[in-house]
Motif scaffolding. Structure first.
Motif, PDB file in Angstrom:
ATOM      1  N   VAL A 110       5.843   6.357  -7.579  1.00  0.00           N
ATOM      2  CA  VAL A 110       5.662   5.114  -6.873  1.00  0.00           C
ATOM      3  C   VAL A 110       7.111   4.716  -6.176  1.00  0.00           C
ATOM      4  CG1 VAL A 110       3.586   4.191  -8.137  1.00  0.00           C
ATOM      5  CG2 VAL A 110       5.803   3.455  -8.846  1.00  0.00           C
ATOM      6  N   GLN A 115       3.949   1.406  -4.917  1.00  0.00           N
ATOM      7  CA  GLN A 115       2.994   2.099  -3.766  1.00  0.00           C
ATOM      8  C   GLN A 115       3.184   3.627  -3.699  1.00  0.00           C
ATOM      9  OE1 GLN A 115       2.962  -0.307  -0.380  1.00  0.00           O
ATOM     10  NE2 GLN A 115       1.897  -1.935  -1.169  1.00  0.00           N
ATOM     11  N   LEU A 118       2.264   6.263   2.048  1.00  0.00           N
ATOM     12  CA  LEU A 118       1.256   5.883   2.860  1.00  0.00           C
ATOM     13  C   LEU A 118       2.027   6.211   4.244  1.00  0.00           C
ATOM     14  CD1 LEU A 118      -1.326   4.821   3.916  1.00  0.00           C
ATOM     15  CD2 LEU A 118      -0.364   2.773   3.829  1.00  0.00           C
ATOM     16  N   ASN A 207     -10.769   6.416  -0.568  1.00  0.00           N
ATOM     17  CA  ASN A 207      -9.716   6.116  -1.838  1.00  0.00           C
ATOM     18  C   ASN A 207      -8.292   6.269  -1.198  1.00  0.00           C
ATOM     19  OD1 ASN A 207      -7.992   5.490  -3.857  1.00  0.00           O
ATOM     20  ND2 ASN A 207      -9.224   6.818  -5.312  1.00  0.00           N
ATOM     21  N   TYR A 208      -7.648   5.187  -0.883  1.00  0.00           N
ATOM     22  CA  TYR A 208      -6.224   5.387  -0.231  1.00  0.00           C
ATOM     23  C   TYR A 208      -5.006   5.037  -1.367  1.00  0.00           C
ATOM     24  CZ  TYR A 208      -9.702   5.123   3.241  1.00  0.00           C
ATOM     25  OH  TYR A 208     -10.560   5.245   4.291  1.00  0.00           O
ATOM     26  N   ARG A 209      -5.372   4.985  -2.600  1.00  0.00           N
ATOM     27  CA  ARG A 209      -4.596   4.743  -3.625  1.00  0.00           C
ATOM     28  C   ARG A 209      -3.495   6.075  -3.950  1.00  0.00           C
ATOM     29  NH1 ARG A 209      -9.113   1.908  -4.995  1.00  0.00           N
ATOM     30  NH2 ARG A 209      -8.833  -0.009  -5.319  1.00  0.00           N
ATOM     31  N   ASN A 210      -4.005   7.189  -3.658  1.00  0.00           N
ATOM     32  CA  ASN A 210      -3.077   8.418  -3.954  1.00  0.00           C
ATOM     33  C   ASN A 210      -2.304   8.636  -2.300  1.00  0.00           C
ATOM     34  OD1 ASN A 210      -4.127   8.846  -6.375  1.00  0.00           O
ATOM     35  ND2 ASN A 210      -6.167   9.787  -5.542  1.00  0.00           N
ATOM     36  N   THR A 212      -1.328   9.281   0.989  1.00  0.00           N
ATOM     37  CA  THR A 212      -2.354   9.203   2.107  1.00  0.00           C
ATOM     38  C   THR A 212      -1.650   9.424   3.623  1.00  0.00           C
ATOM     39  OG1 THR A 212      -4.018   7.851   0.851  1.00  0.00           O
ATOM     40  CG2 THR A 212      -4.193   7.669   3.195  1.00  0.00           C
ATOM     41  N   ALA A 259      -5.558   0.222   3.299  1.00  0.00           N
ATOM     42  CA  ALA A 259      -5.125   0.876   2.134  1.00  0.00           C
ATOM     43  C   ALA A 259      -4.135  -0.098   1.511  1.00  0.00           C
ATOM     44  CB  ALA A 259      -4.196   1.987   2.820  1.00  0.00           C
ATOM     45  N   GLN A 262      -6.525  -1.860  -1.084  1.00  0.00           N
ATOM     46  CA  GLN A 262      -6.808  -1.178  -2.228  1.00  0.00           C
ATOM     47  C   GLN A 262      -5.474  -1.096  -3.061  1.00  0.00           C
ATOM     48  OE1 GLN A 262      -8.572   2.703  -1.564  1.00  0.00           O
ATOM     49  NE2 GLN A 262     -10.098   1.871   0.158  1.00  0.00           N
ATOM     50  N   ARG A 263      -4.328  -0.996  -2.626  1.00  0.00           N
ATOM     51  CA  ARG A 263      -3.213  -0.628  -3.475  1.00  0.00           C
ATOM     52  C   ARG A 263      -2.915  -2.117  -4.196  1.00  0.00           C
ATOM     53  NH1 ARG A 263       0.228   4.054  -0.672  1.00  0.00           N
ATOM     54  NH2 ARG A 263      -1.397   5.366  -0.295  1.00  0.00           N
TER      55      ARG A 263
END
Length: 265
Positions: A110, A115, A118, A207-210, A212, A259, A262-263
């Motif tokens: 992270v 995060q 992105l 799902n935009y936590r990975n 992206t 995104a 979600q994060r």
């Protein structure tokens, strides 16, 4: 005080204002206006030109900066705005690698805000206002960086620079020779790449936590088939009424902030 547009330095600046080729050749770009001026990292500042009236009103921001005085009509010739603010600076361009922009080396870690990477990928955007708005909004949404096709408008265009409101100094970006190939490389590194496409599934389902990547196409033509087929998934923003699509900058904003939502949760 410089009072003639025939001055060699002024002639160069006029070239930088009008020509992407000249900016690239000199490895510089122009920054106009006091709000952008105070954002310039000192190590990037090359030259600053101010009018006498600007100097008189803004001594505090000029206290540790070397500058040259120019007459009002010379300042007008140096800028492409109808009402120049009285300050123009020549600034060194930033240079980032794709690895830096996309956070490739640390994609499994992270960042300082907790995060994952992105990334916004832009294929052939042409409107300076759209690009500047996307860059500014990207900073607010916590975007890692922006990659662009070579056919995308010059990010150092004075209109783009003004639209960023300083974000150009804080959001990493780069142009790539083959954007489709770059997207395929990110796929191989387990980034999830999403193309904004009218035939996609609703973007709220993603799902935009990975790591992206959102890929945005040209204002008039959208993404090329080659590009949309290269991404992992196609997504669309639901539309009501008779609206078929959103402005490129608006669509990018909607995706970026979903995104971020979600994060943060």
């Amino acid at each position: 005080m410089i009072t003639s547009t025939s001055n060699a330095k002024i002639k160069n600046i006029i070239k930088y204002a009008k020509s992407a080729k000249e900016r690239k050749k000199a490895d510089v770009f122009l920054v106009e206006g006091i709000r952008m001026f105070v954002e310039i990292p000192k190590e990037l500042l090359v030259e600053t030109y101010v009018t006498e009236s600007f100097c008189g009103k803004n001594q505090a921001v000029l206290s540790d900066v070397q500058y040259e005085l120019v007459s009002d009509h010379v300042m007008t010739a140096m800028t492409d705005t109808k009402t120049p603010q009285g300050v123009v600076s020549v600034v060194r361009r930033m240079h980032y690698t794709m690895e830096e922009v996309c956070g490739i080396k640390q994609r499994n870690a992270v960042d300082a805000n907790g995060q994952m990477p992105l990334v916004i990928a832009l294929e052939n955007l042409q409107d300076p206002g759209n690009l500047g708005t996307i860059l500014r909004t990207a900073e607010g949404a916590g975007v890692t960086g922006i990659i662009m096709s070579r056919e995308t408008v010059d990010i150092y265009n004075p209109k783009v620079v003004r639209s960023t409101m300083g974000s150009i100094f804080r959001v990493p970006f780069c142009y790539v020779e083959d954007l489709v190939d770059s997207i395929k490389k990110l796929n191989a590194l387990e980034y999830v790449t999403y193309s904004a496409h009218l035939q996609g599934t609703t973007f709220y389902d993603g799902n935009y936590r990975n790591p992206t990547v959102f890929v945005i196409g040209n204002e008039g033509n959208g993404l090329t088939n080659e590009m949309s087929n290269a991404t992992s998934q196609k997504i669309r923003i639901p539309m009501l009424g008779k609206v078929e699509s959103l402005n490129a900058a608006t669509a990018t904003t909607v995706l970026m902030y979903e995104a971020l939502r979600q994060r943060l949760n």
